[in-house]
Design an enzyme around this catalytic site. Structure first.
Site, PDB file in Angstrom:
ATOM      1  N   THR A  49       1.284 -12.155  -1.996  1.00  0.00           N
ATOM      2  CA  THR A  49       1.252 -10.718  -1.766  1.00  0.00           C
ATOM      3  C   THR A  49       0.119 -10.384  -0.806  1.00  0.00           C
ATOM      4  O   THR A  49      -0.937 -11.001  -0.838  1.00  0.00           O
ATOM      5  CB  THR A  49       1.085  -9.945  -3.082  1.00  0.00           C
ATOM      6  OG1 THR A  49      -0.124 -10.349  -3.725  1.00  0.00           O
ATOM      7  CG2 THR A  49       2.254 -10.207  -4.017  1.00  0.00           C
ATOM      8  N   GLY A  51      -0.722  -6.858   0.043  1.00  0.00           N
ATOM      9  CA  GLY A  51      -0.962  -5.417   0.015  1.00  0.00           C
ATOM     10  C   GLY A  51       0.001  -4.664   0.921  1.00  0.00           C
ATOM     11  O   GLY A  51       1.212  -4.889   0.900  1.00  0.00           O
ATOM     12  N   ALA A  52      -0.561  -3.789   1.748  1.00  0.00           N
ATOM     13  CA  ALA A  52       0.250  -2.943   2.634  1.00  0.00           C
ATOM     14  C   ALA A  52       1.013  -3.746   3.686  1.00  0.00           C
ATOM     15  O   ALA A  52       1.946  -3.227   4.302  1.00  0.00           O
ATOM     16  CB  ALA A  52      -0.636  -1.908   3.316  1.00  0.00           C
ATOM     17  N   GLY A  54       2.859  -6.279   2.962  1.00  0.00           N
ATOM     18  CA  GLY A  54       4.060  -6.827   2.340  1.00  0.00           C
ATOM     19  C   GLY A  54       3.785  -8.125   1.609  1.00  0.00           C
ATOM     20  O   GLY A  54       2.748  -8.291   0.987  1.00  0.00           O
ATOM     21  N   THR A  77      -4.119   2.006  -7.911  1.00  0.00           N
ATOM     22  CA  THR A  77      -4.521   1.288  -9.126  1.00  0.00           C
ATOM     23  C   THR A  77      -3.301   0.653  -9.792  1.00  0.00           C
ATOM     24  O   THR A  77      -2.319   1.328 -10.073  1.00  0.00           O
ATOM     25  CB  THR A  77      -5.209   2.242 -10.126  1.00  0.00           C
ATOM     26  OG1 THR A  77      -6.341   2.842  -9.498  1.00  0.00           O
ATOM     27  CG2 THR A  77      -5.646   1.498 -11.386  1.00  0.00           C
ATOM     28  N   GLY A  80      -0.633  -3.994  -7.491  1.00  0.00           N
ATOM     29  CA  GLY A  80      -0.376  -5.435  -7.456  1.00  0.00           C
ATOM     30  C   GLY A  80       0.185  -5.945  -8.769  1.00  0.00           C
ATOM     31  O   GLY A  80       1.119  -6.750  -8.792  1.00  0.00           O
ATOM     32  N   ASP A  81      -0.364  -5.462  -9.874  1.00  0.00           N
ATOM     33  CA  ASP A  81       0.136  -5.875 -11.187  1.00  0.00           C
ATOM     34  C   ASP A  81       1.590  -5.460 -11.368  1.00  0.00           C
ATOM     35  O   ASP A  81       2.414  -6.225 -11.880  1.00  0.00           O
ATOM     36  CB  ASP A  81      -0.710  -5.264 -12.307  1.00  0.00           C
ATOM     37  CG  ASP A  81      -2.133  -5.795 -12.320  1.00  0.00           C
ATOM     38  OD1 ASP A  81      -2.342  -6.947 -11.861  1.00  0.00           O
ATOM     39  OD2 ASP A  81      -3.029  -5.083 -12.784  1.00  0.00           O
ATOM     40  N   GLY A 116      -3.377   7.158 -11.454  1.00  0.00           N
ATOM     41  CA  GLY A 116      -3.477   6.251 -12.583  1.00  0.00           C
ATOM     42  C   GLY A 116      -2.493   5.095 -12.514  1.00  0.00           C
ATOM     43  O   GLY A 116      -1.409   5.229 -11.958  1.00  0.00           O
TER      44      GLY A 116
END
Length: 118
Positions: A49, A51-52, A54, A77, A80-81, A116
């Site tokens: 992964t 992030g932005a 892809g 937040t 990624g999880d 959140g």
């Protein structure tokens, strides 16, 4: 001394696992090398992964850059999880790496549209 899970090939079928992990790898060589580390230990499918940017998927035969869904993020937040959970959910449904990444990107996108973690 505790052994690294990749060193314990006898404890799991290493031909099936998907390894999904975050990385700041920017160029294709870094991603390919990262995937190769796991594949050399017997893990067939690797997804990195980014992030932005892809995700990068490598099944030992096909390598793909998989774009993420673009969102005006309110809060990242847990993104990624949520991606990892969505990816593994789709994988357990028998989807291809590309379909898994697309589904994971969609649920991660939803996560980022409000405050959140989910």
């Amino acid at each position: 001394m505790k052994k690294n899970i990749l060193e314990e090939k006898g404890r799991a079928d290493m031909g099936k696992p998907i390894v999904v992990f975050g990385s700041f790898a920017v160029d294709l060589i870094s991603r390919t090398d990262g995937a190769g580390v796991f594949q050399d230990k017997g893990v067939r499918n690797v997804v990195i992964t980014m992030g932005a940017m892809g995700a990068y998927a490598d099944d030992g035969e096909k390598r793909e850059l998989l774009p993420c869904m673009k969102a005006e993020a309110i809060d990242t937040t847990g993104a990624g999880d949520v991606f990892h959970g969505g990816f593994l959910f789709a994988h357990n449904q028998g989807r291809s790496l590309k379909e898994c990444a697309r589904f994971a990107s969609a649920v991660s996108y939803i996560n980022c549209t409000s405050l959140g973690g989910r």
